[in-house]
Motif scaffolding. Structure first.
Motif, short mmCIF file in Angstrom:
data_model
loop_
_atom_site.label_atom_id
_atom_site.label_comp_id
_atom_site.label_asym_id
_atom_site.label_seq_id
_atom_site.Cartn_x
_atom_site.Cartn_y
_atom_site.Cartn_z
N TYR A 151 -9.64 31.44 -10.04
CA TYR A 151 -9.25 31.80 -8.58
C TYR A 151 -9.46 32.80 -7.98
CZ TYR A 151 -5.44 32.15 -5.35
OH TYR A 151 -4.79 32.11 -4.25
N ARG A 168 5.59 31.94 -5.96
CA ARG A 168 4.36 32.47 -4.85
C ARG A 168 4.74 33.56 -4.14
NH1 ARG A 168 2.53 32.64 -0.04
NH2 ARG A 168 0.58 31.53 0.64
N ILE A 201 -8.58 26.62 -9.62
CA ILE A 201 -7.24 26.80 -8.85
C ILE A 201 -7.84 27.04 -7.56
CG2 ILE A 201 -5.18 27.71 -8.50
CD1 ILE A 201 -5.27 26.12 -10.96
N ASN A 202 -7.25 26.34 -6.51
CA ASN A 202 -7.71 26.25 -5.24
C ASN A 202 -6.71 27.03 -3.95
OD1 ASN A 202 -10.07 24.97 -5.22
ND2 ASN A 202 -9.16 22.96 -5.51
N THR A 203 -5.40 26.77 -4.69
CA THR A 203 -4.29 27.64 -3.77
C THR A 203 -3.26 28.35 -4.56
OG1 THR A 203 -2.69 25.61 -3.97
CG2 THR A 203 -4.55 25.36 -2.17
N GLU A 216 -0.21 28.04 -4.29
CA GLU A 216 0.80 27.24 -4.89
C GLU A 216 0.50 26.50 -6.12
OE1 GLU A 216 -0.40 27.00 -1.72
OE2 GLU A 216 1.36 27.58 -0.47
N GLU A 217 -0.73 26.25 -6.45
CA GLU A 217 -1.46 25.73 -7.74
C GLU A 217 -1.29 26.91 -8.58
OE1 GLU A 217 -5.04 24.07 -7.22
OE2 GLU A 217 -4.40 22.57 -5.65
N LEU A 218 -1.60 27.93 -8.30
CA LEU A 218 -1.61 29.14 -9.22
C LEU A 218 -0.17 29.35 -9.74
CD1 LEU A 218 -3.25 31.34 -10.35
CD2 LEU A 218 -2.91 32.97 -8.44
N SER A 219 0.78 29.41 -8.71
CA SER A 219 2.12 29.81 -9.01
C SER A 219 2.75 28.77 -10.32
CB SER A 219 3.03 29.31 -7.81
OG SER A 219 4.51 29.46 -8.10
N VAL A 220 2.12 27.47 -10.10
CA VAL A 220 2.63 26.48 -11.13
C VAL A 220 1.93 26.67 -12.28
CG1 VAL A 220 2.41 24.02 -11.92
CG2 VAL A 220 3.13 24.71 -9.39
N ALA A 221 0.53 27.07 -12.32
CA ALA A 221 -0.41 27.11 -13.43
C ALA A 221 0.20 28.45 -14.51
CB ALA A 221 -1.76 27.47 -13.04
#
Length: 345
Positions: A50, A20, A6-8, A10-15
Motif C-alpha cells: 500500500y 480510516r 491495497i488500493n484505498t 478504506e480497504e486498508l482500514s478493513v485489512a
C-alpha cells in the motif's frame, strides 16, 4: 509470496482493523496516534502492498507541505544546479518540491502559476522569464500565497522578495580582471530577451567607465529566432573573426552558454583563447556552468553561488509561510560572484 495489494485507505482500514480517521492521522503524523495503535498500523502495513495517496493525506491539513518552483529552461545545467539547491533545502525542511518549466514562453509560465494556485501549494519560488512575464498572473500568485523570486528580478515585479546574484559586483570583478590582463574587453551581449544579460551588460558598461575605458558592446541583435545562447555566440564571433576583427582582444560574454558558442567560433577560425602571457585573444563568461572546466580551453568565468541562492530562497519562503517578515518592503538578498580562472582567459 507477494503481498496483497491495497488500493484505498478504506480497504486498508478493513485489512488491518483500524478506522480510516485514525489511519489518516497516522499518515499525517504518526505521533498523533497512540503508540500501540501506531505499532499495529506499522505491522499491518508490513503485511500489505500500500502507498498512501499524497494529496488525500493532506486534504484536512492547513499545510500541503508543497513548494512550487518555476524555472525557465530544462536544458540549462545552471538551472539544474539551482533547482538541486532548492530541492535539498526544501527536503531538509520537510517540504516537497513540485517543479514546472516555462520553456521560455510567458503563456506556459502563467499556466504553471495557475497550476500551483489550483494545487494549494504552501508557497512558490519563481525564476521568471523577465519583463515579458505575465504580471497579472504573478500578482494573483502573490495575493494567494507566499512568493519569492529567484535568479531574475523583472522591473514589473518590484514588490516581491528576491534572491539572486549581485551582477554589479560579479560582472565588475571579471571586467576588471580582463582589463588587467590585456586589452579592455568587448562585451558579447544577447538579444534583448534575457533580463540578467541586460543587467550584466549595464554592469560591464559602468565598470569600464569607472576604469577609464570606452565600453564596446556587440551581439545585441537577434540573428535567428531561436539563437539566444550557444548559437548566438558562435554566429556573432564567426562574423567578427571572419572579418579579421577581435582576434587579439578580450571578449566577455553575457553568460557561459554564449561563451561556449564563442569558443567554438574561435576554433573554426584556428584561434585558441588563452590567459598565458600578456594580450591576445581571451574569452570569458559568467555563471560557472557545470561544463566550463571541461571545455577546450576550459572557460574562465564568474561563479554564481547557486547553493546559497537556493538555500536562501527556501529559507525566505518558509519565513513567509510561517507569517514571519510580512510587510510592504520586499527583502532583497544578493550574493557576490567568485572568479574562476581557467585557460580561456
Amino acid at each position: 509470496m507477494s503481498k496483497p495489494r491495497i488500493n484505498t485507505m478504506e480497504e486498508l482500514s478493513v485489512a488491518i482493523g483500524v478506522s480510516r480517521p485514525t489511519l489518516s492521522r497516522f499518515f499525517q503524523d504518526p505521533s498523533r496516534v497512540k503508540k500501540n495503535t501506531a505499532a499495529r498500523i506499522e505491522a499491518g502495513l508490513a503485511r500489505v502492498e500500500y502507498v498512501p495517496n499524497f494529496f488525500a493525506t493532506r486534504m484536512n491539513r492547513k499545510s500541503t507541505g508543497l513548494i512550487g518552483v518555476i524555472i525557465p529552461y530544462l536544458n540549462d545545467l545552471f538551472f539544474t544546479k539551482l533547482l538541486q539547491a532548492v530541492e535539498v533545502a526544501a527536503m531538509q525542511a520537510g517540504m516537497t518540491v513540485i517543479t514546472q518549466c516555462s520553456h521560455s514562453d510567458p503563456a506556459i509560465e502563467a499556466r504553471a502559476a495557475e497550476t500551483f494556485m489550483s494545487m494549494s501549494v504552501d508557497g512558490a519560488i519563481v525564476a521568471p522569464l523577465g519583463d515579458h512575464s505575465d504580471q497579472a498572473v504573478h500578482l494573483r500568485l502573490k495575493s494567494r500565497m507566499p512568493f519569492v523570486l529567484m535568479d531574475s528580478r523583472p522591473k514589473t515585479m518590484p514588490n516581491v522578495d528576491f534572491v539572486g546574484t549581485n551582477h554589479h559586483q560579479s560582472t565588475g570583478l571579471i571586467t576588471e580582471y580582463l582589463c588587467r590582463m590585456g586589452e579592455p574587453p568587448v562585451f558579447l551581449a544577447m538579444p534583448r530577451v534575457n533580463f540578467n544579460a541586460r543587467e550584466r551588460e549595464a554592469a560591464y558598461i559602468a565598470r569600464m567607465r569607472e576604469l577609464g575605458f570606452e565600453p564596446e558592446v556587440i551581439g545585441t541583435e537577434l540573428l535567428h529566432e531561436d539563437w539566444h545562447f550557444e548559437e548566438h555566440g558562435e554566429a556573432v564571433l564567426d562574423i567578427e573573426f571572419g572579418g579579421g576583427r577581435l582576434t587579439d582582444r578580450s571578449i566577455l560574454c553575457a553568460n557561459d552558454r554564449v561563451a561556449i558558442g564563442a569558443i567554438r567560433a574561435a576554433a573554426r577560425h584556428g584561434l585558441t583563447p588563452g590567459r598565458f602571457g600578456k594580450g591576445g585573444l581571451r574569452i570569458a563568461g559568467h555563471d560557472d556552468y557545470p561544463l566550463c572546466p571541461y571545455l577546450n580551453p576550459a572557460l574562465t568565468t564568474v561563479a554564481q553561488n547557486t547553493d546559497a541562492i537556493g538555500k536562501k530562497a527556501v529559507s525566505r519562503l518558509l519565513d513567509l509561510i510561517r507569517g514571519d517578515g510580512r510587510d510592504d518592503t520586499p527583502e532583497i538578498t544578493l550574493f557576490d560572484g567568485n572568479l574562476k580562472l581557467r585557460e580561456s582567459a
